[in-house]
Design a protein around this motif. Structure first.
Motif, mmCIF file in Angstrom:
data_model
loop_
_atom_site.group_PDB
_atom_site.id
_atom_site.type_symbol
_atom_site.label_atom_id
_atom_site.label_comp_id
_atom_site.label_asym_id
_atom_site.label_seq_id
_atom_site.Cartn_x
_atom_site.Cartn_y
_atom_site.Cartn_z
ATOM 1 N N ASP A 1 -5.437 -1.733 5.749
ATOM 2 C CA ASP A 1 -5.896 -3.107 5.908
ATOM 3 C C ASP A 1 -4.823 -4.042 5.361
ATOM 4 O O ASP A 1 -3.699 -3.605 5.082
ATOM 5 C CB ASP A 1 -7.220 -3.304 5.164
ATOM 6 N N ASP B 1 -9.301 -6.363 7.927
ATOM 7 C CA ASP B 1 -10.025 -5.166 7.506
ATOM 8 C C ASP B 1 -9.328 -3.873 7.907
ATOM 9 O O ASP B 1 -9.545 -2.827 7.283
ATOM 10 C CB ASP B 1 -11.435 -5.177 8.093
ATOM 11 N N SER B 2 -8.488 -3.926 8.941
ATOM 12 C CA SER B 2 -7.811 -2.724 9.426
ATOM 13 C C SER B 2 -6.728 -3.133 10.413
ATOM 14 O O SER B 2 -6.504 -4.317 10.661
ATOM 15 C CB SER B 2 -8.817 -1.786 10.114
#
Length: 235
Positions: free
Chosen positions: A88, A198-199
């Motif tokens: 992330d 987040d990723s």
């Protein structure tokens, strides 16, 4: 972040429909819809770099968490001339005090970075693209793989390539963090408290490389482009 992007798309779509509904004479004066251009520093594409990273030859003694509350799922992988990981992006706003990075904007703010500018001042997270590496531990000691302060890094997100430097160290069990400036350049919300991704972020750290001086983003881009070309040839 998804909500914000959807809202922007909705606004853009509405503007296009509105313009289309206007007579030809009025359309000429209708406000243009802004076009977002992807970041592409250097001449090597994100797709070409990612194609070399399909397999992970794990070099870390275990894996890292992306946040305190998550399980350890991220290994550090080795390739000829580089190490990499896919994680992330949390926002590092440490270093020099600026309008964007200070105790009011960042609850975790610290007025120092592990590596300093050529004038010995801390790095400026709001202006300089840099990456945070985990502090050396039994999981992985970055120094033993030729990674150093100022080392050149290719950061890939959403088919974009941004060159940065190794500028700070973080917790020894967490991975996936970069400066405010890195996030902003890639179109990631750079807010140190609520932003990040987040990723979907890939970090390629080139071994035994170093931008000179560390605060020169232009030098990082120039060296990064050459190192990326060499990386494609060797892997």
């Amino acid at each position: 972040m998804r909500t914000r992007n959807l809202a922007l798309a909705t606004v853009a779509g509405a503007a296009l429909l509105t313009a289309a509904a206007l007579p030809a004479s009025a359309q000429a004066t209708a406000p243009a819809v802004a076009t977002v251009h992807p970041v592409q520093e250097g001449s090597v594409s994100a797709a070409d770099l990612l194609a070399k990273l399909k397999d992970c030859g794990q070099i870390s003694n275990g894996k890292y968490r992306t946040d305190e509350e998550t399980s350890a799922t991220v290994p550090v992988c080795g390739k000829s001339g580089a190490v990499f990981w896919k994680a992330d992006m949390d926002i590092d706003c440490d270093g020099q005090i600026t309008d964007q990075c200070n105790e009011q904007t960042d609850p975790w703010f610290q007025d120092d970075t592990r590596f300093h500018q050529s004038d010995d001042k801390p790095l400026n997270a709001a202006e300089l693209p840099f990456v945070v590496v985990p502090s050396s531990s039994s999981i992985w000691d970055y120094t033993k793989d030729g990674i150093k302060g100022g080392g050149v890094v290719a950061v890939i997100y959403n088919n974009q390539v941004e060159y940065a430097v190794v500028g700070d160290t973080g917790p020894d069990k967490i991975i996936g963090e970069a400066s405010y400036a890195t996030a902003k350049s890639l179109g990631i919300d750079p807010d140190p408290e609520t932003g990040g991704a987040d990723s979907g972020v890939t970090y390629i750290l080139f071994k035994n490389s170093q931008a000179s001086p560390i605060e020169s983003h232009g030098d990082a881009v120039s060296r990064g482009d050459e190192l990326a070309k060499k990386f494609l040839q060797e892997n």
